[in-house]
Design a protein around this motif. Structure first.
Motif, PDB file in Angstrom:
ATOM      1  N   ASN A 290       0.824  -1.215   0.000  1.00 48.83           N
ATOM      2  CA  ASN A 290       0.000   0.000   0.000  1.00 48.83           C
ATOM      3  C   ASN A 290       0.854   1.260   0.000  1.00 48.83           C
ATOM      4  N   ARG A 291       2.118   1.150   0.427  1.00 50.80           N
ATOM      5  CA  ARG A 291       2.979   2.341   0.426  1.00 50.80           C
ATOM      6  C   ARG A 291       3.534   2.654  -0.954  1.00 50.80           C
ATOM      7  N   LEU A 292       3.400   1.758  -1.889  1.00 49.14           N
ATOM      8  CA  LEU A 292       3.948   1.978  -3.227  1.00 49.14           C
ATOM      9  C   LEU A 292       3.051   2.918  -4.032  1.00 49.14           C
ATOM     10  N   ALA A 293       3.628   3.451  -5.075  1.00 47.38           N
ATOM     11  CA  ALA A 293       2.875   4.323  -5.978  1.00 47.38           C
ATOM     12  C   ALA A 293       1.822   3.497  -6.720  1.00 47.38           C
ATOM     13  N   PRO A 294       0.689   4.120  -7.099  1.00 44.47           N
ATOM     14  CA  PRO A 294      -0.397   3.371  -7.772  1.00 44.47           C
ATOM     15  C   PRO A 294       0.061   2.661  -9.033  1.00 44.47           C
ATOM     16  N   ASP A 295       0.912   3.337  -9.850  1.00 48.79           N
ATOM     17  CA  ASP A 295       1.335   2.686 -11.078  1.00 48.79           C
ATOM     18  C   ASP A 295       2.190   1.454 -10.798  1.00 48.79           C
ATOM     19  N   ARG A 296       3.010   1.483  -9.754  1.00 43.33           N
ATOM     20  CA  ARG A 296       3.808   0.313  -9.399  1.00 43.33           C
ATOM     21  C   ARG A 296       2.908  -0.802  -8.851  1.00 43.33           C
ATOM     22  N   GLN A 297       1.885  -0.399  -8.104  1.00 39.64           N
ATOM     23  CA  GLN A 297       0.938  -1.404  -7.609  1.00 39.64           C
ATOM     24  C   GLN A 297       0.255  -2.122  -8.770  1.00 39.64           C
ATOM     25  N   THR A 298      -0.197  -1.328  -9.755  1.00 46.07           N
ATOM     26  CA  THR A 298      -0.864  -1.920 -10.915  1.00 46.07           C
ATOM     27  C   THR A 298       0.073  -2.828 -11.690  1.00 46.07           C
ATOM     28  N   GLN A 299       1.300  -2.378 -11.851  1.00 50.45           N
ATOM     29  CA  GLN A 299       2.284  -3.165 -12.584  1.00 50.45           C
ATOM     30  C   GLN A 299       2.570  -4.491 -11.883  1.00 50.45           C
ATOM     31  N   LEU A 300       2.751  -4.445 -10.557  1.00 49.34           N
ATOM     32  CA  LEU A 300       3.048  -5.674  -9.806  1.00 49.34           C
ATOM     33  C   LEU A 300       1.845  -6.611  -9.786  1.00 49.34           C
ATOM     34  N   MET A 301       0.624  -6.063  -9.638  1.00 51.52           N
ATOM     35  CA  MET A 301      -0.566  -6.905  -9.624  1.00 51.52           C
ATOM     36  C   MET A 301      -0.774  -7.572 -10.980  1.00 51.52           C
ATOM     37  N   THR A 302      -0.532  -6.824 -12.069  1.00 52.55           N
ATOM     38  CA  THR A 302      -0.666  -7.392 -13.412  1.00 52.55           C
ATOM     39  C   THR A 302       0.339  -8.525 -13.630  1.00 52.55           C
ATOM     40  N   ALA A 303       1.574  -8.280 -13.186  1.00 52.51           N
ATOM     41  CA  ALA A 303       2.601  -9.312 -13.348  1.00 52.51           C
ATOM     42  C   ALA A 303       2.233 -10.573 -12.564  1.00 52.51           C
ATOM     43  N   ALA A 304       1.662 -10.395 -11.360  1.00 54.34           N
ATOM     44  CA  ALA A 304       1.263 -11.554 -10.559  1.00 54.34           C
ATOM     45  C   ALA A 304       0.122 -12.319 -11.231  1.00 54.34           C
ATOM     46  N   ASN A 305      -0.858 -11.572 -11.819  1.00 55.23           N
ATOM     47  CA  ASN A 305      -1.961 -12.244 -12.502  1.00 55.23           C
ATOM     48  C   ASN A 305      -1.480 -12.980 -13.750  1.00 55.23           C
ATOM     49  N   ASP A 306      -0.522 -12.372 -14.450  1.00 59.10           N
ATOM     50  CA  ASP A 306       0.016 -13.038 -15.637  1.00 59.10           C
ATOM     51  C   ASP A 306       0.702 -14.358 -15.268  1.00 59.10           C
ATOM     52  N   ARG A 307       1.408 -14.349 -14.165  1.00 63.63           N
ATOM     53  CA  ARG A 307       2.067 -15.590 -13.741  1.00 63.63           C
ATOM     54  C   ARG A 307       1.040 -16.663 -13.406  1.00 63.63           C
ATOM     55  N   LYS A 308      -0.059 -16.234 -12.786  1.00 59.04           N
ATOM     56  CA  LYS A 308      -1.097 -17.219 -12.450  1.00 59.04           C
ATOM     57  C   LYS A 308      -1.732 -17.786 -13.712  1.00 59.04           C
ATOM     58  N   VAL A 309      -2.040 -16.898 -14.708  1.00 54.24           N
ATOM     59  CA  VAL A 309      -2.676 -17.356 -15.947  1.00 54.24           C
ATOM     60  C   VAL A 309      -1.739 -18.275 -16.725  1.00 54.24           C
ATOM     61  N   SER A 310      -0.448 -17.954 -16.738  1.00 53.14           N
ATOM     62  CA  SER A 310       0.499 -18.764 -17.502  1.00 53.14           C
ATOM     63  C   SER A 310       0.694 -20.154 -16.896  1.00 53.14           C
ATOM     64  N   GLU A 311       0.330 -20.315 -15.643  1.00 51.72           N
ATOM     65  CA  GLU A 311       0.526 -21.604 -14.985  1.00 51.72           C
ATOM     66  C   GLU A 311      -0.771 -22.383 -14.831  1.00 51.72           C
ATOM     67  N   LYS A 312      -1.881 -21.836 -15.330  1.00 52.26           N
ATOM     68  CA  LYS A 312      -3.155 -22.545 -15.182  1.00 52.26           C
ATOM     69  C   LYS A 312      -3.193 -23.837 -15.992  1.00 52.26           C
ATOM     70  N   TRP A 313      -2.460 -23.879 -17.120  1.00 56.05           N
ATOM     71  CA  TRP A 313      -2.500 -25.068 -17.966  1.00 56.05           C
ATOM     72  C   TRP A 313      -1.794 -26.260 -17.309  1.00 56.05           C
ATOM     73  N   LYS A 314      -0.964 -25.955 -16.298  1.00 65.80           N
ATOM     74  CA  LYS A 314      -0.225 -27.032 -15.624  1.00 65.80           C
ATOM     75  C   LYS A 314      -1.160 -27.739 -14.647  1.00 65.80           C
ATOM     76  N   GLN A 315      -1.291 -29.044 -14.788  1.00 68.15           N
ATOM     77  CA  GLN A 315      -2.084 -29.839 -13.855  1.00 68.15           C
ATOM     78  C   GLN A 315      -1.119 -30.524 -12.886  1.00 68.15           C
ATOM     79  N   VAL A 316      -1.037 -29.946 -11.722  1.00 66.78           N
ATOM     80  CA  VAL A 316      -0.098 -30.452 -10.719  1.00 66.78           C
ATOM     81  C   VAL A 316      -0.763 -31.590  -9.946  1.00 66.78           C
ATOM     82  N   ARG A 317      -0.163 -32.769 -10.022  1.00 67.05           N
ATOM     83  CA  ARG A 317      -0.667 -33.919  -9.259  1.00 67.05           C
ATOM     84  C   ARG A 317       0.200 -34.057  -8.019  1.00 67.05           C
TER      85      ARG A 317
END
Length: 514
Positions: A290-317
């Motif tokens: 919350n102490r970060l600038a809004p644009d950095r927050q948006t950038q970090l949140m987008t990067a985190a969502n991209d990592r989640k989407v890129s790993e959805k195809w992996k079926q971890v058993r």
């Protein structure tokens, strides 16, 4: 361990075999030659009983005798005069420690008994103020049994913290002491931190120590940050230890490193790594985010969502087949899925434990009684021995008399005498005849008793044959009749058995002229 297990079983079987050869043969000799010398019977039940008794005393009672000796010796070391020279007391403890490794005990049971000796040994050494190398080793063993014993802990720490070059095992010991006390000892903490920093040691053992020192504002915090930060940031670690380190190092790190630390902390928050496992840590990461600038927050949140989407195809058993079986087994062990076999096994274990404890209590009482008897004056011992011998003789005579005494009540078929036929061949000196032998005794009086009993039952053709024994004396063999064939002898003997006149017999071939 293997050697002691081998001794345990080998010695027990040896003792059982020795008892079988000595006591077993003595019992059989007593029964056949003294107590029941006039009877012929099947002694296989007696032999099996002798074997079982020998195994019982050679295996179970032998081990209990060892426990009895151990506890007697241990009780003798509880109250020791501290004014006695150390050279007189230490060998007794050493001897008892060696005794726990004897053939009386299996390795696991021997270790439990050894721990009892070590605790008592350490208390004695502490009470006389011993600080030599061997005493410190005993303190260490006692401390490892119970890490709450601060007296042993202080003795060990005072020695280790005076050394400059610690061995890996000694470092592990200090780590054990520190983690047991939840990093409360600041002196040990600072001492270990200085060792890790000087030797540049970064392992799974040193990492929590360095982190705790940083959280406690150690004087070496700056050096810890300089040492750990390049390693953790370079690997982009986001585990709980690293997150705690980033949070503690954020305000102390150099300005050029703060952006990297903030990005890693914010990434932990955006990915929700600690939202479930550690909500407090998740909240601290959120505060940095919350102490970060809004644009950095948006950038970090987008990067985190991209990592989640890129790993959805992996079926971890997560669980494989062997892991599933292990989980099921652990559930059964913990009681979540109780198994019938485990309950039965546990019940049998409880029954065996109860039987063993009851037997041990009786055996201990017996040994205590023998010890008490051993302390009596000689005249009382001789008197007790005389009473036992008289009892044995009286019991033998009564048993022998009961075995040869005629059955109670009127003799069966007294009006119909049992006649043993004498075939013509017997009168003319046939080549081979057969007779019924019912007893072989070494006393003529016993033979005459048996003959008289048979004649009271109107049995004809009874006679006694006297033969010389291989040792001194004679055998007096009681026989009935002479028959021309085995079939006739068998029928006549069976008739006597059915009329309860005799119990045991065997057929003997003799010369016709006898």
């Amino acid at each position: 361990m293997l050697y002691q297990s081998f001794k345990y079983y080998f010695v027990r079987l040896g003792v059982s075999f020795f008892l079988l050869l000595t006591g077993g043969f003595a019992v059989l000799f007593f029964i056949h030659e003294i107590a029941l010398s006039g009877l012929v019977f099947d002694d296989r039940p007696i032999k099996w009983g002798v074997i079982l008794v020998s195994l019982f005393f050679g295996c179970l009672v032998f081990g209990m005798f060892g426990e009895h000796r151990f506890f007697k010796a241990l009780d003798g070391l509880k109250l020791i005069d501290l004014q006695l020279p150390m050279q007189q007391v230490v060998p007794r403890f050493e001897s008892l420690l060696r005794f726990t490794e004897s053939s009386y005990f299996l390795p696991r049971h021997g270790r439990r008994l050894k721990e009892k000796v070590i605790r008592q040994y350490a208390q004695y050494l502490l009470s006389i103020g011993a600080e030599d190398r061997y005493a410190l080793n005993i303190y260490l063993k006692a401390f490892l049994q119970d890490s709450t014993e601060t007296a042993y802990r202080d003795m060990i720490v005072s020695v280790l913290t005076q050394k400059r070059d610690l061995e890996p095992a000694e470092i592990d010991l200090l780590l054990l002491i520190l983690t047991t006390e939840k990093f409360a000892d600041q002196e040990i903490l600072d001492f270990l931190v200085s060792i890790f920093l000087n030797q540049q040691i970064f392992t799974n053992k040193s990492e929590p120590v360095l982190l705790q020192a940083l959280e406690k504002n150690s004087p070496q915090s700056a050096e810890i940050i300089e040492f750990l930060l390049p390693i953790l940031v370079g690997k982009e670690r986001k585990d709980p230890y690293s997150a705690h380190f980033y949070l503690n190092a954020l305000d102390r790190a150099r300005p050029e490193h703060r952006k990297e630390i903030e990005d890693l902390i914010a990434a932990c928050y955006c990915e929700g790594r600690f939202r479930v496992v550690d909500p407090v840590l998740h909240g601290r990461c959120e505060a940095v985010f919350n102490r970060l600038a809004p644009d950095r927050q948006t950038q970090l949140m987008t990067a985190a969502n991209d990592r989640k989407v890129s790993e959805k195809w992996k079926q971890v058993r997560l669980l494989r087949s062997e892991d599933v079986r292990r989980v099921q087994r652990r559930n059964r062990e913990s009681g979540v899925e109780p198994a019938l076999g485990s309950r039965l096994w546990a019940g049998m274990g409880r029954l065996w434990t109860a039987f063993r404890e009851a037997t041990r209590a009786m055996v201990f009482k017996l040994f205590d009684g023998l010890n008490w008897l051993g302390g009596l004056p000689l005249k009382y011992k001789l008197s007790a021995l005389g009473v036992v011998m008289v009892g044995i003789v009286a019991g033998t005579l009564s048993l022998q008399k009961a075995m040869v005494a005629p059955p109670k009540g009127p003799p069966p078929e007294t009006n119909n005498p049992v006649a043993m036929p004498m075939p013509p061949g017997a009168q003319k000196g046939a080549v081979k005849m057969h007779t019924i032998q019912i007893a072989a005794v070494n006393r003529k009086a016993n033979a005459e008793e048996i003959v008289e009993r048979l004649r009271r039952h109107k049995v004809q053709g009874v006679y006694v044959v006297e033969t010389k024994r291989k040792t001194n004396g004679y055998w007096y063999k009681v026989r009935i009749g002479k028959f021309g064939s085995l079939d006739e002898a068998q029928k006549s003997a069976q008739k006597l058995v059915e009329q309860n006149i005799i119990n045991n017999y065997f057929l003997v071939s003799v010369g016709g002229g006898k």
